[in-house]
Design an enzyme around this catalytic site. Structure first.
Site, PDB file in Angstrom:
ATOM      1  CD  GLU A 125      42.487 112.650   3.030  1.00  0.00           C
ATOM      2  OE1 GLU A 125      43.119 111.579   3.057  1.00  0.00           O
ATOM      3  OE2 GLU A 125      41.243 112.706   2.999  1.00  0.00           O
TER       4      GLU A 125
ATOM      5  CB  CYS B 262      35.875 114.635   4.053  1.00  0.00           C
ATOM      6  SG  CYS B 262      36.387 112.964   4.466  1.00  0.00           S
TER       7      CYS B 262
ATOM      8  CB  THR C  92      40.226 109.938   5.209  1.00  0.00           C
ATOM      9  OG1 THR C  92      40.567 109.949   3.822  1.00  0.00           O
ATOM     10  CG2 THR C  92      39.100 110.898   5.471  1.00  0.00           C
TER      11      THR C  92
ATOM     12  CD  GLU D 121      40.011 113.526   0.231  1.00  0.00           C
ATOM     13  OE1 GLU D 121      40.895 114.151   0.825  1.00  0.00           O
ATOM     14  OE2 GLU D 121      38.985 113.098   0.792  1.00  0.00           O
TER      15      GLU D 121
ATOM     16  CG  HIS E 146      35.618 103.765   1.183  1.00  0.00           C
ATOM     17  ND1 HIS E 146      34.958 104.434   2.188  1.00  0.00           N
ATOM     18  CD2 HIS E 146      36.706 104.546   0.897  1.00  0.00           C
ATOM     19  CE1 HIS E 146      35.600 105.553   2.490  1.00  0.00           C
ATOM     20  NE2 HIS E 146      36.658 105.650   1.702  1.00  0.00           N
TER      21      HIS E 146
ATOM     22  CE1 TYR F 280      34.771 107.310  -1.458  1.00  0.00           C
ATOM     23  CE2 TYR F 280      34.923 109.501  -2.388  1.00  0.00           C
ATOM     24  CZ  TYR F 280      35.493 108.447  -1.717  1.00  0.00           C
ATOM     25  OH  TYR F 280      36.789 108.543  -1.280  1.00  0.00           O
TER      26      TYR F 280
ATOM     27  CB  CYS G 295      32.377 106.564   5.800  1.00  0.00           C
ATOM     28  SG  CYS G 295      33.454 107.522   4.743  1.00  0.00           S
TER      29      CYS G 295
ATOM     30  CB  CYS H 249      29.545 111.704   1.773  1.00  0.00           C
ATOM     31  SG  CYS H 249      31.074 111.399   0.842  1.00  0.00           S
TER      32      CYS H 249
END
Lengths: 480, 480, 480, 480
Positions: free
Chosen positions: D255, D98, D189, D444, D290, D294, D102, D296
């Site tokens: 986190e 992560c 995050t 997550e 958001h 994802y 973003c 990603c």
């Protein structure tokens, strides 16, 4: 039968060559990473003396009629098989972990069938030799490690074809008093916590592989056996101060790589020697018994359902319809697994040796579900748990005088509950879904007792397509 | 016990008011759409006299020790429960369809428990009345229709709240010699093929719903009962010349809407009368028994596996790894369903009346899987079958002198097979996945014996979250 | 562009040799089983003149700038590709069925790429020949049948290896003015409703298979072409009085077996002749376009969601959380399919000929989802619908003077609704899940445009494992 | 734009109050547990200066036309939205982790819409204030933490109903120069790696909750902000010697729990102040952006596929059909997720402020798949990896002079490969399936950007059931 304490004391007497994180360990019983796994095996001794568990934990030996721990027992009825499944689930729920002792039980039972069958064909004396060994195991209430999986090297080649002949455990020398073996057994559950190690062939062998067609039992601290401790996710949390972050504060599992560096086995401990034509059946028998054993995962599933329900209550969402649905789905999947384990036990039968054996088809069906459902149950548990599962501060933050109050304030849920309990329940879920518990609840559910493809092969083999084709032909009018 | 022929002859004596496609039918036994469903019930008589099936098809009556058909039997042991599951599967494989007779068996068994329990509490005489009725059913080897589901009107309202009070079957008049009932039962499996109809309440009732809390049995041709035949996918193929396109050339199922237009029930046939507090348990008992009965779907699954394997062989793809995988997955899902049905039987227990009852939790787990797996098995069968399943010409094209040769040429697969056999196997798959067979294999698997949500409610109710929470708390150190 | 009526009239002029249920049909346009499929193609003409649809139904020809129906268009931009996906979904929702015309569009576009590429390599003149043919198709606004799938005989053998050499369509004679072809095309969607039939090779061919490496177009009523109509589940309901029981009262699909009994093809209609090395690419191009086309299933999914929501409202369960969940899941799966179809269009690129081509990887991903999700959507629709879906009486019962009142009374749901509307919505769901609609929504979703295994092969081929291995190696420190 | 080194140096200047494992950390940049997460954010700076990535990593600012990092950009076209999705995937594959940046990008874009809309209605000046702030962020190339999730206390109660009013972040005092805020943001995050923290309301607020309807931005080291580092599975492996056992030797995520202990916010940093009626839209806008992000996870999926393929090759099973099938299935699921992210970008539109916004329905569909597919991809990776994944010895065992040779011998696979590479690939898979990587790839994926139930609510809201009901009614002939 040994008490929990006697079991632990007996381990102190073992002279194992054991390495953990690159260091040789002398007092492994008090090693913080190992101890929870010892306590987990010890639970099989403790519960045998607990009346709440004794109905299925103990049984009368068929050898001498004494009360013994079921883990040392040869199944003599379908009731024995059913109680085995229920014992597995109960211990899974009691430990939330892998209690390791079932592999040895399954090895003993497989040996009781195969040694008998070999004798019938070859006029050998394996079965009597085995019974004598069994008597010893029962008398001493021993924990046995059942060792099957070899290193295997290049998986596309057979044992005798490997560039390195040691990739499968083999006999390298035959002596008058016994044999010398060399090789390796991987993924050995509870190996260092066992008094005995029982080796079995890992696959069907052919004539050219006959040096690999061996089975024997040895004391775990026999010279030349080396144990190398396997890492597990989050293993070092057990070495930290406090207990919250370990999740499961009592127990864990254990996996070792076991090296056989030219180890001597006396003949009275050899249970198969080059009878390669029995290897396929040996593997299938052990595997079917061991696939049944995965009833333990329904016990861990019980823990995960319980922890998820707790978290839902702490967070004020236990009444939401979607949460209730998820809990119900977790239970449904969990009970489906258990039903299959029960069915393969109830549908068992008697083998020529008198040992009762599970229904092979259903044992494989059972395990194939175990390779799938725990992953979905785990996903649902994480869904109920929420993001805090992986973003929470550590126990040390909760206990810190400056910031502990913030952690306690902002991780409290419903009034009347407290942050620490919520964190504990979340850490238990983390343990089972991502931590040391996940090793046994997830990855080992996939690969233990054979990977899914192995179950698929057996399901195909054990089903009866001709019966089904005949039924179909009659119904649609195909004459030929 | 009646022979198959005696059963069929006995139906001819019934004076039913029956409508099919808007027309009143006098000779329903020879009606082409109905007859395969009669033959399917008849298979339960035929197999009872076939030694291959008799171990589980017949049993000794506990009333008088005579050999009877298991469909008329009250379960007196777990062995009875297990044999019931195996009988269901065998008949499913024998007929590839719904043989209809299990609903009555499940109703009788539920009544044997509930009438006894009501008597214990209310000092009523229902149980003796029931036993007398049971003796009659056993003596005459009757087929009973178990009628539970009401029309229900607006589902968001309770029975007594409906705008139309007849949306649930109710008593409209109490007389000295009996009662007058009015209403409707939907989805009545095999109703027109039954000698008797046994009505049960469809849900838990409260005091205000007590006029709906009734149970009774009547001869199926009692005055005022009207049967309206339900349509099924592809039903009219049974009226066409030839047999290939029906797929299942021997059997089919049957569903009727049954109207009770002010029907008189004498007191000796009334088994519940306003004891509303027993309705919930009545529904649960019947439902659990009936959810177990869905073992029949594993039998139909056997047929679907067999037909898929045949098609694969005809098409030359039986050796392809993806085909073998799919067959294995079909078997795996099929055996998982069966394992759950067996587990709920083996884990059964004795009720106060002496009747054996299945494990409720596992019976619901079993049925919940049945609402899912047949859909996936059906999808896999269609995947193996290929597009011809839904694009093939009709039997008449195959038989046509001008074009039949093309159909035969281009639908032949592997040399040595012939197009007709391939077509027959494909039509059987079509029958089960899309046609009359799909009615029972798919949609009824979803909704028969209660829809999935009903099973989920029972699974939640029958599980023990406190036990699971307690196990979790101990493992993570929550004291409170 | 033709109007809907002009299209229907144009079919009357065709002199097809067409068989339905073993009978030769002269006036196929008014045949009750065929007509709904004609009306469904006609919807592609009708909507082209409906402003609500015209944004994506019509487009400017790149040949002469005239407004044409998109089904006759060669994609000249990613916007064209995206509008194709949206057109497919819209027509799926408009017809709830298979409108058949996309196969020809996909064949034309594949030809526009392959003929160009062959010319580049072999200095042939296929592309100009194709453009001339395309101009004709656009000018006349023709419906083309794209014919790919051969009979295939023994699937384990290649074309040239078959015992019967006609199992794949082939050239049997070369003449000065053209070629003679023989063989068969199976599963021909909308064949009898087309003006033209465009044949393509069904798989990658090798040198020894070169007689099978052919592509050509012919008027559908060319001498020697024989159409044999495929049966569909519930097809004969279209011949019954009334309309309710057909479910979809307006439209249906059509599948034919098409025999080529030594048919002459003039050279100007031949687009590939033994260039076997282009067959693999031809199949992949057509297949990828056609896999994109399955966006139509999201349109049928819309209908199924709508019908399920209607039934839920009629039955008073629309507010139940489990019903809302199921509707949401249906939409989620439906939109996931659509997203993939859109993504493969948006990520398209220009081929050397100027034609825009979809992203092959994503087109296959899109279709692979289509082989799965409609089955789950259909299961959910059946779950919401309830058992009445398969147990309801027929329309004739509803209209019968004696019993119609009972059907109306007991199938009414919420006050204010009426039984007929509820039955109609249920029959529409039955149509799509079990009836004629299921042929296109389920089985053809599996096998149309290639079976799942074909998509898996392409996904493997189009992905880039080396890129992924390189990324993994860098992250874990593997140097070699 | 900052270089990677400049970014890292800029963090050294921050004066954060940060606690890790109960200890206050002064030099967090060199803390072994934190550093890989800093390097992961740094990758977003590094790749912006790498030509291979620059096409989507950099973009022209619409404020002043300068080239900026896309993470600081406001989307001005659908092309911007699409490039965002592709950037996410590329960085996911580059870091296998992560990269945290973003969230701030999505917060900035949501603010650009909401501040504009508030101004339109209330004649406020939020939008200009925001643009000034944006200019600063772009000029300095800052990393922003987007902070949404509050502690929430009892989830069954609204913000104003909580026993402890601080369970949602709120304004506790209004001053002339700004406001004082108190509360907490969970699951933040990359919080400690950010220059700025941007707070947003966590849910739709009503009038009574208006003190909670606030948004603002602050330098991350503002007095009163306290960061408490979240634990992750296997986090302490980063503190051990060697690098193999960390799996991902370069990067990790981060986190934090972020406490606001009466923190002052000047007015020019306040972007919403009690305009509660805009909170629902704010949450939806941020959430949709958001959920798109994802994409990603498809990048991490690439890494997992690559690592699985490597292991299969090392073990000699890469050619087995079941392994190829599993790799294909992993890719299929991975590309399905990506397709949905792309589709929601391509189907975006322009908001009144000029900002481009994704298609909300498809963004939610995209994320809902992300809550499911990574779990199955991860299960398949574990299936390919085999049991060694969780039983392998540690790096220290491999490097130990006495036992290292055994580890190397028995974990070697195919001849020509070596045990260390195989172990590295397995440790990378362990990292993503069970370790620090699993935190972002699995849990997550479930809860980040909102839990699955949040996506389901939005899918229901954004779909158009009336359109679908209308389509269904027309097709089945319902007039009303």
């Amino acid at each position: 039968m040994k008490t929990k304490q006697e079991y632990i004391d007996s381990l102190r007497k073992l002279n194992l060559e054991l390495y953990v994180f690159g260091e040789k360990v002398s007092n492994f019983v008090d090693h913080p990473i190992i101890r929870p796994s010892i306590d987990c095996v010890a639970a099989t001794y403790e519960t045998a003396q607990n009346p709440e568990f004794s109905d299925f934990m103990t049984v009368q030996s068929h050898l001498n009629g004494k009360k013994i721990n079921r883990f040392c027992h040869i199944h003599r009825s379908t009731d024995d098989l059913v109680k085995k499944s229920k014992m597995e689930r109960s211990l899974g729920a009691y430990t939330g972990s892998c209690f390791q002792r079932c592999v040895g039980m399954d090895a003993l039972n497989a040996l009781s069938i195969i040694t008998y069958n070999m004798d019938q064909k070859h006029k050998t004396q394996y079965y009597q030799r085995f019974l004598k060994y069994l008597q010893y195991v029962q008398d001493e209430d021993l924990t046995c490690c059942g060792a099957m999986t070899d290193a295997k090297g290049d998986r596309s080649l057979r044992p005798a074809e490997q560039a390195d002949p040691d990739q499968y455990l083999r006999v390298v020398q035959e002596r008058k008093d016994g044999i010398i073996v060399r090789g390796n057994k991987l993924h050995q559950t509870g190996a260092a916590n066992s008094h005995e190690i029982i080796c079995m062939p890992t696959r069907a062998m052919r004539a050219e592989d006959k040096d690999y067609a061996i089975s024997f039992a040895l004391p775990s601290d026999t010279r030349g056996i080396i144990y190398i401790y396997g890492r597990q996710s989050c293993d070092t949390r057990k070495t930290e101060d406090g207990d919250i972050d370990t999740g499961n504060i009592l127990y864990s599992g254990q996996e070792c790589m076991v090296v056989f560096d030219d180890v001597f086995v006396p003949w009275d401990r050899v249970f198969m020697y080059k009878e390669y034509e029995f290897t396929a059946d040996f593997v299938e028998k052990f595997a079917a018994y061991h696939r049944q054993s995965y009833a333990c995962k329904s016990g861990i599933g019980d823990v995960l359902v319980g922890a998820s329900q707790l978290v839902a209550e702490y967070q004020g969402i236990a009444g939401a319809s979607h949460v209730r649905n998820k809990i119900t789905e977790m239970i449904h999947l969990n009970e489906t697994m258990m039903s299959c384990s029960l069915a393969c036990a109830y549908e068992g039968h008697k083998e020529p040796s008198g040992t009762y054996f599970v229904n092979t088809l259903l044992a494989n069906v059972s395990k194939l579900n175990v390779t799938r459902f725990p992953y979905e149950i785990s996903r649902l548990a994480q869904e109920i748990a929420g993001g805090s599962l992986v973003t929470m501060p550590s126990e040390k933050d909760l206990k810190n005088p400056r910031i502990g109050k913030y952690v306690a304030k902002y991780l409290q849920g419903v009034t009347g509950t407290n942050a620490e309990d919520r964190i504990r329940a979340l850490r238990l879920i983390e343990n089972i879904c991502l931590g040391t518990g996940a090793v046994c609840y997830l990855t080992e559910s996939l690969h233990g007792a054979g990977s899914p493809e192995a179950q698929k092969i057996m399901i195909t083999r054990e089903s009866n397509p001709e019966r089904m084709k005949k039924a179909a032909k009659r119904l649609c009018g195909i004459k030929s």
